[in-house]
Design an enzyme around this catalytic site. Sequence first.
Site, PDB file in Angstrom:
ATOM      1  N   GLY A 182      32.490  49.596  33.300  1.00  0.00           N
ATOM      2  CA  GLY A 182      31.891  48.320  33.650  1.00  0.00           C
ATOM      3  C   GLY A 182      30.420  48.479  33.958  1.00  0.00           C
ATOM      4  O   GLY A 182      29.834  49.552  33.757  1.00  0.00           O
ATOM      5  N   ASP A 183      29.791  47.431  34.482  1.00  0.00           N
ATOM      6  CA  ASP A 183      28.352  47.501  34.715  1.00  0.00           C
ATOM      7  C   ASP A 183      27.986  48.573  35.725  1.00  0.00           C
ATOM      8  O   ASP A 183      26.983  49.281  35.565  1.00  0.00           O
ATOM      9  CB  ASP A 183      27.798  46.139  35.137  1.00  0.00           C
ATOM     10  N   ASP A 236      37.628  41.850  34.565  1.00  0.00           N
ATOM     11  CA  ASP A 236      36.910  40.703  35.141  1.00  0.00           C
ATOM     12  C   ASP A 236      36.007  40.003  34.133  1.00  0.00           C
ATOM     13  O   ASP A 236      35.567  38.882  34.374  1.00  0.00           O
ATOM     14  CB  ASP A 236      36.067  41.145  36.340  1.00  0.00           C
ATOM     15  N   GLY A 262      39.735  39.541  40.357  1.00  0.00           N
ATOM     16  CA  GLY A 262      38.433  38.960  40.074  1.00  0.00           C
ATOM     17  C   GLY A 262      37.507  39.359  41.197  1.00  0.00           C
ATOM     18  O   GLY A 262      37.373  38.648  42.190  1.00  0.00           O
ATOM     19  N   GLU A 290      41.057  36.392  43.807  1.00  0.00           N
ATOM     20  CA  GLU A 290      41.077  37.137  45.062  1.00  0.00           C
ATOM     21  C   GLU A 290      39.751  37.089  45.805  1.00  0.00           C
ATOM     22  O   GLU A 290      39.697  37.345  47.007  1.00  0.00           O
ATOM     23  CB  GLU A 290      41.434  38.601  44.791  1.00  0.00           C
ATOM     24  N   ILE A 295      49.394  44.666  38.222  1.00  0.00           N
ATOM     25  CA  ILE A 295      50.143  44.326  37.017  1.00  0.00           C
ATOM     26  C   ILE A 295      49.189  43.823  35.935  1.00  0.00           C
ATOM     27  O   ILE A 295      49.413  44.025  34.744  1.00  0.00           O
ATOM     28  CB  ILE A 295      51.220  43.273  37.337  1.00  0.00           C
ATOM     29  N   GLN A 296      48.094  43.194  36.345  1.00  0.00           N
ATOM     30  CA  GLN A 296      47.110  42.691  35.370  1.00  0.00           C
ATOM     31  C   GLN A 296      46.419  43.809  34.604  1.00  0.00           C
ATOM     32  O   GLN A 296      45.911  43.600  33.512  1.00  0.00           O
ATOM     33  CB  GLN A 296      46.041  41.869  36.103  1.00  0.00           C
TER      34      GLN A 296
END
Length: 360
Positions: free
Chosen positions: A116-117, A142, A185, A237, A285-286
């Site tokens: 990610g960033d 995200d 998120g 969240e 789970i995501q």
Amino acid sequence: MGEHKRIGILTSGGDCAGLNPVIRAVVRRAVRGYNWEVLGICRSTLGLMADPPEVLHLAVDDIDRLLTMGGTILGTTNKGDPFAFPMPDGSLRDRSEDIIAGYHKLGLDALIGIGGDGSLAILRRICQQGNLNLVGIPKTIDNDVAITERSIGFDTAVNIATEALDRLHFTAASHNRVMILEVMGRDAGHIALNAGIAGGANIILIPEIPYSLDNVCAKIRERQAKGKHFCVVIISEAVCDQEGELIQYTDRFGQCRFGGVGEYLAEKIAVATGAETRVTVLGHIQRGGIPSPLDRLVASAFGVAAVDLIANEQYDKVVTWQNRQVVPIPISEAIGQYGAVNPQGTLIKTARGLSICLGD
């Protein structure tokens, strides 16, 4: 075929579906397209810190199974800043030079970093310090790397959250309950917004749009007045409480984690409306499971493009998805912006057009 090269690949930050398909694509393109050698760096930068470095020799015959496999066979980490790395005695040490040394010990010509960033910013700083050749690939469930329309892992996460909403609808209607689904998120509400629209949520709450509990409860009462005594809510969240404070907890390692806003909202709704409420926290789970077809496609395109960038000696670039094609851009541009939900964007207008309550 050009000059023979030995390239490394690592996965950094949180895991997600689609990382293994990237590894597969990189190996196929590098070995079959250019006759190069590919080394998988184990446990992200930790593998380069080790002496000797921890690697897997990746051959074409070993990687076909990766297309449908979640997670990452290389392992990953999202702990320990290499520039202030926690040591056993409790001190912090700059271990960036150890990572640079590991790159050279392996005889690498280039490194592909998937992250990610935050991860890409750290990798870029190390590679600039050591004059190492780096190509980045964006991944995050995200989807908050601003310059790319899609990051690896996002589509699978949305699919899982959408399926959860589909299932919650039935039990909500059967018991006349308000069912609240809390999804990941860290700072952005893309998962909640996308899944909420696709899954037919009645209320979507995201951190980019401040909400009022009165407005949320008004939506529930409106449905009750129409004889619809159930409601499905999806909430990121990172949504704050009514005082504007993030709801966090400290885990056993002393790290602050998001979590609990679903329970907070459920209690408030129950008191204000009398509705029976239940909360489902989707959590990790995501991140897991079989990558969606779209994540496999984007991962494959990114992997091939990253290898081709190395072949053309276009370093310090990250591959992005823009207008249905892969576009390489400088890593500095990718990490210099943040991709939050646009409160005036198309999906927000879509949600409002569908009479979905956003809490404002």
